[in-house]
Write a protein that holds these residues in place. Structure first.
Motif, mmCIF file in Angstrom:
data_model
loop_
_atom_site.group_PDB
_atom_site.id
_atom_site.type_symbol
_atom_site.label_atom_id
_atom_site.label_comp_id
_atom_site.label_asym_id
_atom_site.label_seq_id
_atom_site.Cartn_x
_atom_site.Cartn_y
_atom_site.Cartn_z
ATOM 1 N N ASN A 217 22.570 0.248 -35.388
ATOM 2 C CA ASN A 217 22.029 -1.054 -34.982
ATOM 3 C C ASN A 217 20.867 -1.491 -35.876
ATOM 4 O O ASN A 217 19.720 -1.643 -35.423
ATOM 5 N N PRO A 218 21.127 -1.679 -37.167
ATOM 6 C CA PRO A 218 20.033 -2.041 -38.085
ATOM 7 C C PRO A 218 19.370 -3.365 -37.743
ATOM 8 O O PRO A 218 18.200 -3.569 -38.061
ATOM 9 N N GLN A 219 20.106 -4.268 -37.070
ATOM 10 C CA GLN A 219 19.486 -5.533 -36.713
ATOM 11 C C GLN A 219 18.321 -5.335 -35.750
ATOM 12 O O GLN A 219 17.345 -6.105 -35.761
ATOM 13 N N ASP A 220 18.391 -4.282 -34.945
ATOM 14 C CA ASP A 220 17.283 -4.000 -34.035
ATOM 15 C C ASP A 220 16.025 -3.615 -34.802
ATOM 16 O O ASP A 220 14.906 -3.974 -34.422
ATOM 17 N N ARG A 221 16.204 -2.873 -35.895
ATOM 18 C CA ARG A 221 15.055 -2.472 -36.708
ATOM 19 C C ARG A 221 14.404 -3.685 -37.373
ATOM 20 O O ARG A 221 13.177 -3.766 -37.493
ATOM 21 N N LEU A 222 15.224 -4.620 -37.796
ATOM 22 C CA LEU A 222 14.679 -5.826 -38.408
ATOM 23 C C LEU A 222 13.905 -6.661 -37.386
ATOM 24 O O LEU A 222 12.858 -7.234 -37.700
ATOM 25 N N ILE A 223 14.424 -6.710 -36.165
ATOM 26 C CA ILE A 223 13.718 -7.441 -35.112
ATOM 27 C C ILE A 223 12.380 -6.767 -34.805
ATOM 28 O O ILE A 223 11.347 -7.427 -34.619
ATOM 29 N N GLY A 236 4.711 -19.079 -40.843
ATOM 30 C CA GLY A 236 4.625 -19.074 -42.305
ATOM 31 C C GLY A 236 5.001 -17.747 -42.926
ATOM 32 O O GLY A 236 4.799 -17.551 -44.126
ATOM 33 N N ALA A 237 5.558 -16.819 -42.136
ATOM 34 C CA ALA A 237 5.945 -15.511 -42.659
ATOM 35 C C ALA A 237 7.296 -15.591 -43.361
ATOM 36 O O ALA A 237 8.071 -16.539 -43.187
ATOM 37 N N ALA A 238 7.593 -14.575 -44.187
ATOM 38 C CA ALA A 238 8.854 -14.531 -44.935
ATOM 39 C C ALA A 238 9.219 -13.083 -45.213
ATOM 40 O O ALA A 238 8.353 -12.201 -45.278
ATOM 41 N N PHE A 239 10.512 -12.838 -45.375
ATOM 42 C CA PHE A 239 11.003 -11.543 -45.829
ATOM 43 C C PHE A 239 10.944 -11.500 -47.353
ATOM 44 O O PHE A 239 11.180 -12.511 -48.019
ATOM 45 N N VAL A 240 10.669 -10.324 -47.896
ATOM 46 C CA VAL A 240 10.683 -10.118 -49.351
ATOM 47 C C VAL A 240 11.499 -8.862 -49.632
ATOM 48 O O VAL A 240 11.209 -7.794 -49.081
ATOM 49 N N MET A 241 12.505 -8.987 -50.481
ATOM 50 C CA MET A 241 13.362 -7.845 -50.848
ATOM 51 C C MET A 241 14.100 -8.190 -52.130
ATOM 52 O O MET A 241 14.104 -9.349 -52.573
ATOM 53 N N ASN A 242 14.754 -7.187 -52.740
ATOM 54 C CA ASN A 242 15.510 -7.476 -53.952
ATOM 55 C C ASN A 242 16.959 -7.815 -53.624
ATOM 56 O O ASN A 242 17.380 -7.798 -52.457
ATOM 57 N N ALA A 243 17.746 -8.103 -54.637
ATOM 58 C CA ALA A 243 19.117 -8.592 -54.432
ATOM 59 C C ALA A 243 20.018 -7.530 -53.824
ATOM 60 O O ALA A 243 20.887 -7.834 -52.990
ATOM 61 N N ALA A 244 19.843 -6.270 -54.232
ATOM 62 C CA ALA A 244 20.698 -5.206 -53.711
ATOM 63 C C ALA A 244 20.481 -5.008 -52.216
ATOM 64 O O ALA A 244 21.440 -4.836 -51.451
ATOM 65 N N SER A 262 21.500 -16.669 -42.239
ATOM 66 C CA SER A 262 21.865 -18.080 -42.093
ATOM 67 C C SER A 262 21.702 -18.767 -43.445
ATOM 68 O O SER A 262 20.564 -18.897 -43.934
ATOM 69 N N PRO A 263 22.796 -19.160 -44.086
ATOM 70 C CA PRO A 263 22.678 -19.806 -45.400
ATOM 71 C C PRO A 263 21.996 -21.155 -45.298
ATOM 72 O O PRO A 263 22.020 -21.812 -44.246
ATOM 73 N N LEU A 273 16.681 -15.316 -42.430
ATOM 74 C CA LEU A 273 17.091 -14.092 -41.753
ATOM 75 C C LEU A 273 16.282 -14.003 -40.474
ATOM 76 O O LEU A 273 15.042 -13.984 -40.529
ATOM 77 N N LEU A 274 16.959 -14.016 -39.351
ATOM 78 C CA LEU A 274 16.298 -14.039 -38.044
ATOM 79 C C LEU A 274 15.354 -15.233 -37.925
ATOM 80 O O LEU A 274 14.328 -15.173 -37.250
ATOM 81 N N GLY A 275 15.692 -16.310 -38.608
ATOM 82 C CA GLY A 275 14.901 -17.534 -38.533
ATOM 83 C C GLY A 275 13.775 -17.628 -39.540
ATOM 84 O O GLY A 275 13.053 -18.634 -39.546
ATOM 85 N N TYR A 276 13.614 -16.638 -40.414
ATOM 86 C CA TYR A 276 12.526 -16.641 -41.400
ATOM 87 C C TYR A 276 13.106 -16.679 -42.816
ATOM 88 O O TYR A 276 14.135 -16.056 -43.080
#
Length: 350
Positions: A217-223, A236-244, A262-263, A273-276
């Motif tokens: 359940n990785p979505q739970d970890r993101l939440i 005003g928050a945002a996710f930061v990660m690389n393409a992989a 969500s594209p 992602l999750l609204g951010y």
């Protein structure tokens, strides 16, 4: 036949030096203004040896045809970290920039109308001093190259320097050591304790549940990562990660089959992602054991970039003649300014 015509013909016949030898008249571009010789040649109908100029081979005129070179030089696109676009940027007048941050706030209390008021505590100040470093480049080009090249060499060099500087500072904002360069937010100390317990300057991380991977359940970890950031910072928050990393997360679904990703539906609006919004930064590490591959936070509040000025390019045609040096410098610093505003996901069991 007029007298003028007869005189022209006699003049052309007089040019015959020997029997059968014809002296070719000059072409139109070299004839005398009157044009009498060339007109006489045309009217006489005398045969003449002709040479064909073509661009098929070099010796028949092909060398005279100029080669056209595209004035724009194509280059492979460079990955530039977009941390600058979401961080807090200040322009400073010297390398000694300091910023004060208060922690804990000002305590208060309730009391009766006529009761005594005890003295309350005062805020605690923390000084932030972003490490500064200087980027430089010193390419050169010969004066002949600058004079003869079919494209604007100076403009091209300036653009290349700016792109390389942006790439270098972007990497430093994420992973810079802080020695003669900015200190990246991933180089800050980390702990898995909450904001009220953790010391200022230490970032909180949440474990993914498995070493080098997501747990069930990785979505739970993101939440959990999103909710670990307190409400005032989530605006005003945002996710930061690389393409992989992003490629894996885009495939995650909820229990009812809906994608977490969500594209974007309009130009200029990032996907969410999750609204951010999600910021793709290639300087973030790939998922591996104990890697800090995902950041979530309000970088306007959490990361400070201090720059002395914009990139300055000095054109120097004197030091190294016949070469022209293009000496470019940029002084920039950076560090975490508020450790409560950025959270990290660590790919570990705990």
């Amino acid at each position: 036949m007029s007298d003028t015509t007869i005189e022209a013909l006699e003049a052309s016949f007089g040019a015959v030096e020997t029997a059968g030898a014809v002296v070719r008249p000059m072409l139109a571009g070299a004839r005398e203004p009157s044009g009498a010789a060339f007109e006489g040649f045309l009217r006489s109908g005398a045969s003449v040896e002709m040479k064909a100029f073509t661009g098929v081979s070099g010796d028949t005129g092909g060398f005279a045809i100029p080669r056209e070179i595209d004035a724009e030089i194509d280059a492979t696109l460079k990955s530039i970290s977009p941390i600058r676009s979401i961080a807090n940027i200040v322009t400073v007048g010297s390398a000694g920039y300091r910023k004060l941050v208060t922690t804990g706030g000002t305590p208060s209390g309730w009391t009766a109308e006529t009761a005594a008021r005890a003295e309350t505590g005062t805020p605690t100040f923390v000084e932030i001093a972003p490490p500064m470093g200087e980027l430089y480049a010193n390419p050169s080009a010969s004066q002949a190259m600058l004079d003869d090249a079919v494209f604007d060499v100076e403009a091209w060099l300036a653009n290349e320097i700016a792109m390389e500087f942006a790439k270098a500072e972007g990497a430093a904002f994420v992973n810079g050591s802080g020695t003669n360069r900015p200190k990246g937010f991933l180089q800050a100390p980390t702990a898995n304790t909450g904001d009220t317990v953790r010391s200022f300057g230490t970032l909180q991380y949440l474990a993914s549940g498995a070493a080098g991977d997501f747990a069930a359940n990785p979505q739970d970890r993101l939440i959990d990562l999103v909710q670990a950031l307190r409400g005032p910072y989530r605006q005003g928050a945002a996710f930061v990660m690389n393409a992989a990393t992003l490629a894996r997360i885009r495939k995650f679904k909820t229990t009812d089959g809906q994608f977490l990703w969500s594209p974007s539906l309009t130009a200029g609006t990032p996907a969410t992602l999750l609204g951010y919004p999600v910021i793709e930064a290639e300087d973030m590490p790939d998922i591996a054991a104990n890697s800090l591959s995902i950041a979530f936070g309000n970088f306007k509040a959490g990361y400070l970039i201090a720059e002395r000025s914009e990139t300055v390019i000095l054109r120097d045609p004197y030091t190294n003649k016949p070469f022209v040096n293009f000496y470019a410098t940029k002084r920039v610093g950076g560090c975490v300014s508020n450790s409560e505003a950025i959270k990290l996901m660590k790919f570990s069991a705990s």
